[in-house]
Design a protein around this motif. Structure first.
Motif, mmCIF file in Angstrom:
data_model
loop_
_atom_site.group_PDB
_atom_site.id
_atom_site.type_symbol
_atom_site.label_atom_id
_atom_site.label_comp_id
_atom_site.label_asym_id
_atom_site.label_seq_id
_atom_site.Cartn_x
_atom_site.Cartn_y
_atom_site.Cartn_z
ATOM 1 N N LYS A 288 -10.760 9.563 -16.357
ATOM 2 C CA LYS A 288 -10.963 10.911 -15.629
ATOM 3 C C LYS A 288 -9.990 11.352 -14.872
ATOM 4 N N ILE A 289 -9.639 10.418 -13.885
ATOM 5 C CA ILE A 289 -8.582 11.004 -13.005
ATOM 6 C C ILE A 289 -7.569 11.284 -13.222
ATOM 7 N N TYR A 290 -6.738 10.078 -13.901
ATOM 8 C CA TYR A 290 -5.481 9.893 -14.229
ATOM 9 C C TYR A 290 -5.239 10.186 -15.897
ATOM 10 N N ASP A 291 -6.203 10.459 -16.568
ATOM 11 C CA ASP A 291 -5.903 10.523 -18.040
ATOM 12 C C ASP A 291 -5.015 9.583 -18.770
ATOM 13 N N LEU A 292 -5.106 8.403 -18.362
ATOM 14 C CA LEU A 292 -4.574 7.230 -18.918
ATOM 15 C C LEU A 292 -5.520 6.205 -19.278
ATOM 16 N N GLU A 293 -4.843 5.575 -20.533
ATOM 17 C CA GLU A 293 -5.586 4.457 -20.871
ATOM 18 C C GLU A 293 -5.853 3.391 -19.787
ATOM 19 N N PRO A 294 -7.074 2.941 -19.671
ATOM 20 C CA PRO A 294 -7.336 2.248 -18.577
ATOM 21 C C PRO A 294 -6.927 0.577 -18.707
ATOM 22 N N SER A 295 -6.679 0.052 -17.693
ATOM 23 C CA SER A 295 -6.118 -1.315 -17.643
ATOM 24 C C SER A 295 -7.288 -2.361 -18.349
ATOM 25 N N LYS A 296 -7.067 -3.437 -18.690
ATOM 26 C CA LYS A 296 -8.028 -4.432 -19.315
ATOM 27 C C LYS A 296 -8.967 -4.840 -17.934
ATOM 28 N N TYR A 297 -10.073 -5.073 -18.381
ATOM 29 C CA TYR A 297 -11.014 -5.647 -17.250
ATOM 30 C C TYR A 297 -11.607 -6.969 -17.776
ATOM 31 N N TYR A 298 -11.647 -8.162 -17.024
ATOM 32 C CA TYR A 298 -12.213 -9.455 -17.615
ATOM 33 C C TYR A 298 -13.182 -9.601 -16.510
ATOM 34 N N SER A 299 -14.088 -10.494 -17.094
ATOM 35 C CA SER A 299 -15.034 -11.355 -16.215
ATOM 36 C C SER A 299 -14.699 -12.707 -16.343
ATOM 37 N N LEU A 300 -14.644 -13.181 -15.255
ATOM 38 C CA LEU A 300 -13.961 -14.817 -15.143
ATOM 39 C C LEU A 300 -15.290 -15.554 -14.366
ATOM 40 N N ILE A 301 -15.791 -16.454 -15.220
ATOM 41 C CA ILE A 301 -17.255 -17.044 -14.725
ATOM 42 C C ILE A 301 -16.736 -18.673 -14.888
ATOM 43 N N GLY A 302 -17.370 -19.430 -13.567
ATOM 44 C CA GLY A 302 -17.188 -20.736 -13.609
ATOM 45 C C GLY A 302 -18.410 -21.157 -14.407
ATOM 46 N N GLN A 303 -19.693 -20.887 -13.845
ATOM 47 C CA GLN A 303 -20.792 -21.410 -14.734
ATOM 48 C C GLN A 303 -21.760 -20.368 -14.971
ATOM 49 N N SER A 304 -22.585 -20.424 -16.042
ATOM 50 C CA SER A 304 -23.538 -19.482 -16.182
ATOM 51 C C SER A 304 -25.004 -20.012 -16.243
ATOM 52 N N GLU B 63 0.830 -1.295 -0.071
ATOM 53 C CA GLU B 63 -0.002 0.050 0.072
ATOM 54 C C GLU B 63 0.810 1.193 -0.216
ATOM 55 N N GLY B 64 0.532 2.185 -0.843
ATOM 56 C CA GLY B 64 1.149 3.468 -0.864
ATOM 57 C C GLY B 64 2.379 3.518 -1.784
ATOM 58 N N LYS B 65 2.699 2.155 -2.419
ATOM 59 C CA LYS B 65 3.827 2.100 -3.557
ATOM 60 C C LYS B 65 3.328 1.913 -4.751
ATOM 61 N N ILE B 66 2.041 1.854 -5.216
ATOM 62 C CA ILE B 66 1.808 1.922 -6.577
ATOM 63 C C ILE B 66 1.339 2.905 -7.323
ATOM 64 N N SER B 67 1.563 3.045 -8.411
ATOM 65 C CA SER B 67 1.322 4.166 -9.407
ATOM 66 C C SER B 67 0.063 3.533 -10.288
ATOM 67 N N PRO B 68 -0.671 4.296 -10.650
ATOM 68 C CA PRO B 68 -1.933 3.863 -11.572
ATOM 69 C C PRO B 68 -1.470 2.960 -12.735
ATOM 70 N N ASP B 69 -0.421 3.320 -13.629
ATOM 71 C CA ASP B 69 0.171 2.776 -14.576
ATOM 72 C C ASP B 69 0.746 1.405 -14.252
#
Length: 336
Positions: A273-289, A234-240
């Motif tokens: 909106k806060i950091y003016d950066l391309e956002p990281s990828k976001y995935y949805s991991l699903i076992g069953q639907s 904690e406190g050591k990470i940059s958004p990128d």
């Protein structure tokens, strides 16, 4: 208690002080609770996976479905409760109101927690393999996925419910986030978001030292480490430094897909909106639907509509995974 449990032997000689307890008197003092028995999920995970992590285990569990691995862990706990009731009834006390049983709600909660803990442990060791730092057994069912590494150093962590991202980021990034929140407050509103179940971080040498030893079982200290590793950084990470994020669900119905869409949109808006950066990828991991329409998850990322880089989907990929090998395959491909 090994993966294939034998309660007359394993429970009789339990090193964890037994994984089932009678808690009726305690639950009487809690509002809206009528629970009779409790399955201690940390203890049952430590017992069931004391010989190793699926995929990194001499019992060759890497091709078992995660659903089967979870169900076996829960079943071991139920067998333990039944054995205790029959052979060690004094453990439950003298004033037992009803025979041992667990409610569907209890089982569902425990199943979800075990599923997420196993996923974290598998990815923790996967990261060590990708950095040539893993020490321990690797099952033949997954070894081919982990041989062509590029000395990457990544950490896959959980942040926990209602986590304040300002705590994770360094001072400058945290201050920027706080300014944004103050601006919204001045307009009579606020920024509400849920944190993903999984966040992957690119590590420098200082951060990597917290993630550089292998997880060879699900002992309670190892579970605590997997759940609280964020506290070390904690406190050591940059958004990128954030590589990707993911929501993990054992199963999902159609109506709950909107929860994932909200989380993905909120997550990505932080970067735009806060950091003016391309956002990281976001995935949805699903076992069953269950009757879920995957087309819902093709919905647009709202803040990308007005961005110069073009329109994007909120969720970069819907991943149905069944086995540890499936999970590792997705992960290696996603961070490459």
């Amino acid at each position: 208690m090994p993966f294939s449990a034998n309660p007359p032997t394993d429970c009789k000689n339990c090193q964890y002080e037994l994984c089932v307890s009678y808690i009726r008197e305690q639950s009487k003092r809690m509002k809206d609770r009528n629970t009779l028995y409790r399955l201690a999920q940390k203890k049952i995970m430590a017992c069931t996976f004391e010989d190793g992590i699926p995929g990194f285990n001499k019992n060759n569990l890497g091709l078992h479905t995660l659903s089967n691995l979870v169900n076996t862990c829960v079943r071991n706990g139920i067998m333990a409760g039944e054995y205790i009731e029959k052979e060690i009834p004094a453990h439950f006390g003298q004033n037992v109101e009803s025979a041992f049983s667990l409610t569907p709600g209890q089982i569902g909660k425990v199943r979800g927690d075990i599923f997420e803990m196993l996923s974290r442990a598998i990815l923790w060791n996967t990261n060590l393999c990708l950095s040539n730092s893993y020490i321990g057994h690797i099952e033949s069912s997954i070894s081919d996925l982990l041989t062509n590494n590029k000395m990457h150093r990544y950490a896959a962590i959980t942040l926990g419910d209602n986590y304040d991202l300002k705590r994770l980021f360094n001072r400058d990034a945290s201050n920027e986030f706080q300014k944004f929140e103050q601006y919204l407050a001045s307009k009579g509103t606020s920024f509400c978001y849920s944190t993903p179940d999984l966040v992957v971080i690119r590590c420098n040498d200082q951060i990597w030292s917290n993630f550089s030893h292998s997880i060879n079982d699900l002992s309670i200290p190892n579970q605590d480490l997997l759940s609280s590793a964020r506290l070390k950084i904690e406190g050591k990470i940059s958004p990128d430094d954030i590589v990707l994020a993911a929501g993990i669900k054992t199963s999902i119905r159609s109506d709950r897909m909107y929860q994932l869409l909200f989380e993905a949109n909120a997550w990505k808006s932080i970067w735009r909106k806060i950091y003016d950066l391309e956002p990281s990828k976001y995935y949805s991991l699903i076992g069953q639907s269950y009757g879920a329409d995957p087309n819902k998850l093709n919905s647009v990322e709202f803040t990308s509509i007005s961005s110069e880089s073009g329109v994007n989907k909120a969720i970069d990929g819907l991943v149905h995974f069944s086995t540890p090998r499936d999970l590792i395959t997705w992960y290696v491909d996603s961070i490459d």
